[in-house]
Enzyme design. Sequence first.
Site, PDB file in Angstrom:
ATOM      1  N   PHE A  13       0.823  -1.219   0.000  1.00 56.84           N
ATOM      2  CA  PHE A  13       0.000   0.000   0.000  1.00 56.84           C
ATOM      3  C   PHE A  13       0.857   1.269   0.000  1.00 56.84           C
ATOM      4  CE2 PHE A  13      -2.340   2.698   3.341  1.00 56.84           C
ATOM      5  CZ  PHE A  13      -2.935   3.506   2.387  1.00 56.84           C
ATOM      6  N   TYR A 184       3.396  -8.022  17.009  1.00 59.05           N
ATOM      7  CA  TYR A 184       3.714  -7.066  15.943  1.00 59.05           C
ATOM      8  C   TYR A 184       4.506  -5.879  16.496  1.00 59.05           C
ATOM      9  CZ  TYR A 184       2.963  -3.262  12.586  1.00 59.05           C
ATOM     10  OH  TYR A 184       3.148  -2.202  11.725  1.00 59.05           O
TER      11      TYR A 184
HETATM   12  N1  LIG Z   1      -0.457   0.908   6.925  1.00 59.27           N
HETATM   13  C1  LIG Z   1      -0.347   1.319   8.191  1.00 59.27           C
HETATM   14  O1  LIG Z   1      -1.318   1.775   8.814  1.00 59.27           O
HETATM   15  C2  LIG Z   1       0.980   1.262   8.886  1.00 59.27           C
HETATM   16  C3  LIG Z   1       1.086   1.819  10.175  1.00 59.27           C
HETATM   17  C4  LIG Z   1       2.302   1.749  10.849  1.00 59.27           C
HETATM   18  C5  LIG Z   1       3.392   1.155  10.227  1.00 59.27           C
HETATM   19  N2  LIG Z   1       3.265   0.604   8.983  1.00 59.27           N
HETATM   20  C6  LIG Z   1       4.438  -0.049   8.400  1.00 59.27           C
HETATM   21  O2  LIG Z   1       4.633   0.419   7.074  1.00 59.27           O
HETATM   22  C7  LIG Z   1       5.147  -0.626   6.253  1.00 59.27           C
HETATM   23  C8  LIG Z   1       4.326  -0.779   4.987  1.00 59.27           C
HETATM   24  O3  LIG Z   1       2.977  -1.011   5.348  1.00 59.27           O
HETATM   25  P1  LIG Z   1       1.811  -1.166   4.262  1.00 59.27           P
HETATM   26  O4  LIG Z   1       0.585  -0.626   4.883  1.00 59.27           O
HETATM   27  O5  LIG Z   1       2.254  -0.645   2.944  1.00 59.27           O
HETATM   28  O6  LIG Z   1       1.670  -2.748   4.243  1.00 59.27           O
HETATM   29  P2  LIG Z   1       1.373  -3.757   3.025  1.00 59.27           P
HETATM   30  O7  LIG Z   1       1.012  -5.050   3.650  1.00 59.27           O
HETATM   31  O8  LIG Z   1       0.443  -3.147   2.035  1.00 59.27           O
HETATM   32  O9  LIG Z   1       2.804  -3.873   2.334  1.00 59.27           O
HETATM   33  C9  LIG Z   1       3.821  -4.689   2.840  1.00 59.27           C
HETATM   34  C10 LIG Z   1       4.503  -5.384   1.679  1.00 59.27           C
HETATM   35  O10 LIG Z   1       5.529  -6.225   2.222  1.00 59.27           O
HETATM   36  C11 LIG Z   1       5.547  -7.432   1.471  1.00 59.27           C
HETATM   37  N3  LIG Z   1       6.128  -8.505   2.281  1.00 59.27           N
HETATM   38  C12 LIG Z   1       5.601  -9.123   3.376  1.00 59.27           C
HETATM   39  N4  LIG Z   1       6.434 -10.069   3.820  1.00 59.27           N
HETATM   40  C13 LIG Z   1       7.522 -10.058   3.010  1.00 59.27           C
HETATM   41  C14 LIG Z   1       8.723 -10.806   2.962  1.00 59.27           C
HETATM   42  N5  LIG Z   1       8.965 -11.801   3.839  1.00 59.27           N
HETATM   43  N6  LIG Z   1       9.621 -10.511   2.001  1.00 59.27           N
HETATM   44  C15 LIG Z   1       9.378  -9.520   1.087  1.00 59.27           C
HETATM   45  N7  LIG Z   1       8.254  -8.795   1.073  1.00 59.27           N
HETATM   46  C16 LIG Z   1       7.338  -9.055   2.030  1.00 59.27           C
HETATM   47  C17 LIG Z   1       4.090  -7.705   1.127  1.00 59.27           C
HETATM   48  O11 LIG Z   1       3.960  -8.557  -0.006  1.00 59.27           O
HETATM   49  C18 LIG Z   1       3.550  -6.298   0.886  1.00 59.27           C
HETATM   50  O12 LIG Z   1       3.585  -5.971  -0.503  1.00 59.27           O
HETATM   51  C19 LIG Z   1       5.189  -1.877   7.136  1.00 59.27           C
HETATM   52  O13 LIG Z   1       6.501  -2.029   7.621  1.00 59.27           O
HETATM   53  C20 LIG Z   1       4.253  -1.548   8.285  1.00 59.27           C
HETATM   54  O14 LIG Z   1       4.646  -2.223   9.477  1.00 59.27           O
HETATM   55  C21 LIG Z   1       2.082   0.652   8.302  1.00 59.27           C
END
Ligand SMILES: NC(=O)c1ccc[n+]([C@@H]2O[C@H](COP(=O)([O-])OP(=O)(O)OC[C@H]3O[C@@H](n4cnc5c(N)ncnc54)[C@H](O)[C@@H]3O)[C@@H](O)[C@H]2O)c1
Length: 373
Positions: A13, A184
Amino acid sequence: MTKKILITGGAGFIGTHLINKLTNMGSWEIIVLDSLIDQVHPNGLWQKPDNVTFFHADIRDQEPVRQALTGVEYVVHLAAETGVGQSAYEIARYVGTNEYGTAVLLEEISKINQQIKSVVLASSRAVYGEGRYYCNVCGPVFPLGRSLKALNNAQWDHLCPECDTVLTVQPSMEHQPLSPSSVYAITKHNQEQLLTLFADTFNVPSTILRFQNVYGPGQSLSNPYTGILSLFSTRIKNGNPVFIYEDGLEQRDFVYVEDVVNSILLALSKPSSRGEIFNIGTGEGTTVMDIAKILNEKLGGTSDIQVTGQFRAGDIRHAIASLTNSENNLGYTPTTSIAEGLTKLSAWVNSQQVMTDTYLAMESEMKQKGIMG
Ligand SMILES: NC(=O)c1ccc[n+]([C@@H]2O[C@H](COP(=O)([O-])OP(=O)(O)OC[C@H]3O[C@@H](n4cnc5c(N)ncnc54)[C@H](O)[C@@H]3O)[C@@H](O)[C@H]2O)c1
Ligand SMILES: [Zn+2]
């Protein structure tokens, strides 16, 4: 001159929005490493933009990570497993990707550290746990998690451990005591610590961004484990009631994805952000009840918004970011109001195919695992 950047988890995302922005800027050569996990990419596919070099690989595999880092000067580490509730029982999976994956990435960076200009880690507000509160009688309080007994008695608000007064929530500040209260959260905290130690040891410029609840177009509408607004959207689009935990008055700081992308660009470009930790949110709390009502309206939905009094063990009561540090030292100011952001999210949701609603299956999984009361 173009700058070469590796975005781990770039197919997700936030990554997708970051790629769009960097592409529009024109001065970036973009590498993405992502394993396209089923939960986020149900058909295992990703519409790779033409200008992106893609490594369809796992962050835990050294060889592709090494290759993806070739010639790279900037790294944004987004790859992660992100469901708070699910992490309670999928422990190995969460620790594996989030901690071991970060370890592999850093170890590979250590081999080329002379060329790295900036590593940005996507951390989370989850590291604060319950966060910062204030007792009118005793002053500042950093409460522990709420007891099962309190939750079973619908005592949702925190009480002062000294005098039992109901506490008032305060925005969390970067250097207050941390209290990660889910698997987490522990993995995000450990990511932060690994990066901080690594950056000091190898003198690698690094910045940690603690995102609040990020929302916007492109959120996975099929993943019931994370992203409360996408989850509610799918309930509403299916004409199903939206169930709200506790009393619905729990607050979250909902931040629009473009503001988050801007914070990443600031962290990549500002030398003053090196070695720092910044909250990224709006600085304002919105109740889950209010956000569900506004979303229902914006989507043109007719769903009942039902407060169920149920709860999930480990959920925190409120989360709001203090932006003092990020405004003063990163130059970050959120520009999208909740009303504007939800209008954009709703327009996008309405343009998408309606997803199968797997909410009840997720909820019964949580109940079966014993983390939902
Ligand atoms: N979206 C939120 O509200 C939010 C809030 C706080 C922190 N974050 C952090 O921001 C980052 C991105 O979040 P997002 O919302 O885009 O999440 P998302 O799930 O949309 O994207 C994460 C991506 O990581 C990939 N992934 C997962 N495991 C993997 C692995 N073992 N090897 C390679 N790729 C892998 C997935 O395929 C996915 O495309 C994350 O680290 C998340 O912890 C997000
Ligand atoms: Zn008190």
